[in-house]
Design a protein around this motif. Sequence first.
Motif, mmCIF file in Angstrom:
data_model
loop_
_atom_site.group_PDB
_atom_site.id
_atom_site.type_symbol
_atom_site.label_atom_id
_atom_site.label_comp_id
_atom_site.label_asym_id
_atom_site.label_seq_id
_atom_site.Cartn_x
_atom_site.Cartn_y
_atom_site.Cartn_z
ATOM 1 N N GLN A 19 0.677 -1.590 0.054
ATOM 2 C CA GLN A 19 -0.158 0.262 0.088
ATOM 3 C C GLN A 19 0.698 1.571 -0.449
ATOM 4 O O GLN A 19 0.443 2.112 -0.637
ATOM 5 C CB GLN A 19 -0.975 0.062 1.563
ATOM 6 C CG GLN A 19 -0.605 -0.563 2.450
ATOM 7 C CD GLN A 19 -0.748 -2.444 2.169
ATOM 8 O OE1 GLN A 19 0.012 -2.284 1.951
ATOM 9 N NE2 GLN A 19 -1.257 -1.926 3.652
ATOM 10 N N HIS A 134 -1.146 9.851 6.049
ATOM 11 C CA HIS A 134 -2.274 10.036 5.809
ATOM 12 C C HIS A 134 -2.873 9.666 4.779
ATOM 13 O O HIS A 134 -4.519 9.489 5.237
ATOM 14 C CB HIS A 134 -2.573 11.668 5.560
ATOM 15 C CG HIS A 134 -3.662 12.784 5.043
ATOM 16 N ND1 HIS A 134 -4.988 13.107 6.481
ATOM 17 C CD2 HIS A 134 -4.423 13.325 3.677
ATOM 18 C CE1 HIS A 134 -6.069 13.089 5.441
ATOM 19 N NE2 HIS A 134 -5.611 13.165 4.396
ATOM 20 N N GLU A 135 -2.372 9.862 3.884
ATOM 21 C CA GLU A 135 -2.941 8.462 2.501
ATOM 22 C C GLU A 135 -3.147 7.265 2.848
ATOM 23 O O GLU A 135 -4.107 6.328 2.961
ATOM 24 C CB GLU A 135 -2.223 8.687 1.808
ATOM 25 C CG GLU A 135 -1.714 10.197 0.951
ATOM 26 C CD GLU A 135 -3.090 10.210 0.067
ATOM 27 O OE1 GLU A 135 -3.733 9.518 -0.494
ATOM 28 O OE2 GLU A 135 -3.772 11.823 0.378
ATOM 29 N N ASP A 137 -4.089 6.211 5.924
ATOM 30 C CA ASP A 137 -5.012 6.427 7.201
ATOM 31 C C ASP A 137 -6.782 5.871 5.324
ATOM 32 O O ASP A 137 -7.667 5.025 6.081
ATOM 33 C CB ASP A 137 -5.482 7.285 7.649
ATOM 34 C CG ASP A 137 -4.213 6.874 9.114
ATOM 35 O OD1 ASP A 137 -4.103 6.208 9.173
ATOM 36 O OD2 ASP A 137 -4.799 8.080 9.284
ATOM 37 N N ARG A 138 -6.734 7.137 4.748
ATOM 38 C CA ARG A 138 -7.914 6.701 3.936
ATOM 39 C C ARG A 138 -7.784 6.007 3.558
ATOM 40 O O ARG A 138 -8.593 4.993 2.934
ATOM 41 C CB ARG A 138 -7.036 7.579 2.917
ATOM 42 C CG ARG A 138 -8.189 8.242 2.133
ATOM 43 C CD ARG A 138 -8.428 8.966 0.721
ATOM 44 N NE ARG A 138 -6.850 8.820 0.231
ATOM 45 C CZ ARG A 138 -7.038 7.684 -1.125
ATOM 46 N NH1 ARG A 138 -7.665 7.225 -1.740
ATOM 47 N NH2 ARG A 138 -5.740 7.748 -1.390
ATOM 48 N N ARG A 140 -6.585 2.867 4.665
ATOM 49 C CA ARG A 140 -7.394 1.832 5.554
ATOM 50 C C ARG A 140 -8.818 1.970 5.363
ATOM 51 O O ARG A 140 -9.362 0.825 6.250
ATOM 52 C CB ARG A 140 -6.552 2.385 6.317
ATOM 53 C CG ARG A 140 -7.026 1.598 8.118
ATOM 54 C CD ARG A 140 -6.462 1.333 8.761
ATOM 55 N NE ARG A 140 -6.459 0.531 10.511
ATOM 56 C CZ ARG A 140 -7.367 1.215 11.166
ATOM 57 N NH1 ARG A 140 -7.353 2.635 11.869
ATOM 58 N NH2 ARG A 140 -7.513 0.821 12.669
ATOM 59 N N ASN A 141 -9.330 2.675 5.210
ATOM 60 C CA ASN A 141 -11.198 2.948 5.957
ATOM 61 C C ASN A 141 -11.844 3.211 4.513
ATOM 62 O O ASN A 141 -12.955 2.068 4.113
ATOM 63 C CB ASN A 141 -11.510 4.346 5.628
ATOM 64 C CG ASN A 141 -10.579 4.972 7.351
ATOM 65 O OD1 ASN A 141 -10.544 4.793 7.871
ATOM 66 N ND2 ASN A 141 -10.473 6.533 7.298
ATOM 67 N N GLN A 142 -10.687 1.985 3.835
ATOM 68 C CA GLN A 142 -11.622 1.000 2.492
ATOM 69 C C GLN A 142 -11.911 0.090 2.736
ATOM 70 O O GLN A 142 -11.869 -1.046 2.195
ATOM 71 C CB GLN A 142 -11.205 1.654 0.959
ATOM 72 C CG GLN A 142 -10.367 3.104 0.450
ATOM 73 C CD GLN A 142 -10.348 3.608 -0.711
ATOM 74 O OE1 GLN A 142 -9.734 2.294 -1.380
ATOM 75 N NE2 GLN A 142 -9.745 4.743 -0.950
ATOM 76 N N ARG A 143 -10.823 -0.743 3.621
ATOM 77 C CA ARG A 143 -10.797 -2.013 4.087
ATOM 78 C C ARG A 143 -10.653 -3.135 2.604
ATOM 79 O O ARG A 143 -11.043 -4.297 2.580
ATOM 80 C CB ARG A 143 -12.128 -2.509 4.344
ATOM 81 C CG ARG A 143 -12.820 -1.924 5.573
ATOM 82 C CD ARG A 143 -14.048 -1.933 6.502
ATOM 83 N NE ARG A 143 -14.668 -0.957 7.535
ATOM 84 C CZ ARG A 143 -14.341 -1.608 8.593
ATOM 85 N NH1 ARG A 143 -13.160 -2.142 9.336
ATOM 86 N NH2 ARG A 143 -14.464 -1.101 9.983
ATOM 87 N N ARG A 151 -0.913 -5.255 6.971
ATOM 88 C CA ARG A 151 -1.563 -4.364 7.230
ATOM 89 C C ARG A 151 -0.792 -3.601 8.240
ATOM 90 O O ARG A 151 0.137 -4.731 9.125
ATOM 91 C CB ARG A 151 -2.990 -5.479 8.447
ATOM 92 C CG ARG A 151 -2.413 -6.118 9.563
ATOM 93 C CD ARG A 151 -3.772 -7.393 9.365
ATOM 94 N NE ARG A 151 -3.925 -7.584 10.438
ATOM 95 C CZ ARG A 151 -3.175 -7.518 11.820
ATOM 96 N NH1 ARG A 151 -3.383 -6.247 12.261
ATOM 97 N NH2 ARG A 151 -2.906 -8.332 12.672
ATOM 98 N N TYR A 154 -2.044 -0.862 15.162
ATOM 99 C CA TYR A 154 -2.359 0.307 15.471
ATOM 100 C C TYR A 154 -2.034 -0.309 17.060
ATOM 101 O O TYR A 154 -2.548 -0.767 17.354
ATOM 102 C CB TYR A 154 -3.392 1.226 14.884
ATOM 103 C CG TYR A 154 -3.462 1.731 13.801
ATOM 104 C CD1 TYR A 154 -4.130 2.549 13.752
ATOM 105 C CD2 TYR A 154 -3.566 0.907 12.979
ATOM 106 C CE1 TYR A 154 -3.990 3.565 12.265
ATOM 107 C CE2 TYR A 154 -3.551 1.352 11.915
ATOM 108 C CZ TYR A 154 -3.730 2.569 11.228
ATOM 109 O OH TYR A 154 -3.741 3.699 9.781
ATOM 110 N N GLY A 158 -5.443 3.710 19.105
ATOM 111 C CA GLY A 158 -6.039 4.239 17.741
ATOM 112 C C GLY A 158 -5.083 4.914 16.680
ATOM 113 O O GLY A 158 -5.252 4.909 15.677
#
Length: 353
Positions: A19, A134-135, A137-138, A140-143, A151, A154, A158
């Motif tokens: 990633q 920052h990217e 984290d973005r 990661r939110n898309q799973r 992976r 954290y 968090g």
Amino acid sequence: MEQVICGASAFELYRIPPQVTLLLPEFPRFSTRRQRSAISRSNDLGPWLNLPIHTLCDSPSARTRSSAIKDHVWSGDLPSSAIWENNEVGIQYTSPLMTLLTLAPLVSVHRLTMAAYELCGTFAVYAPTKEMQHELDRLRNQRLVWPGGWRQVYDHAGKPTSLWHRDPLVTLHELRGLCEESKGMHGHRQFCQAARAVTGVAASPLEVQASMLLNLTRRRGGEGLGPIVNNHPITLNRDARILAGQSTCYADILFPENDIHPTIDIELQGHMVHDGGRAGGIDSNRMLGLKRMGIEVIMVTAEQLYNPGRFHRLSAHLSSLLGKRRKAKSAGMEAAERDLRCEVLSNWEQLVR
């Protein structure tokens, strides 16, 4: 031989999660003199690698003689499957095993052992920049599911850490197998010494640090308390399953049962992996289930490893449980212990630099 990235540079490549690769700019070319001069002048390879770039060449005359490149002459035969290629990035680099072999003459045996543990383990260490995080984290939110099971870990608050989980890149069987195949090759002796010291598949640097400090011989600076196994599966009986809420658990460091002592499970309480209310509750239930099975469970913190006084008391307690007679260390053993602790407990992100 085409330009092949090896040694410390290849090891750094294996630490870059897919990633992150997705977010990186194109890998800088360095096949021509002009390209190498540009890298030398800028003294920077961007977010990819630290300089110099370690590469293989097949003769002294093939050396690039560039300050950006550190050439390593390899004129003999290469081990099988020694060179890998990343077509997406457009580079060739040594396989994980060949990377360790080319690292062997460049770092201490302790550092080489740590690197072998990482490539054989289910973890890597990579610290993203603030902008990159920052990217990430973005993403990661898309799973999304990433190749190799990568992976980011954290912490209990968090917050992202430099620790990543992934599938192992090398098996213990492959690691030991290269000891035979690499006879007569440069770095063979150091490689085999490191390979023999790897005790299993570790899941974090803390597990490696504890394993080396407890298991290595006293002559090499350790406590000589082995044999041990890392992340060993334990099948729980009915009572333990009810208490733990699971049928199988994995011991971070396991001292197998023998005629003198029961099975002893060392559980590492690292601030990145095991902390937090939810994880602590699960660990408490699991610990009670294991105790019901007659397994001795000892919780060990990072602070107990890093504090010499507390670590010596932990070692004395384990020695007693294991039925091992504890003799005073010689001056040479004490010096070896200081050297081992200095290397093993250093900044893991700077492992091969």
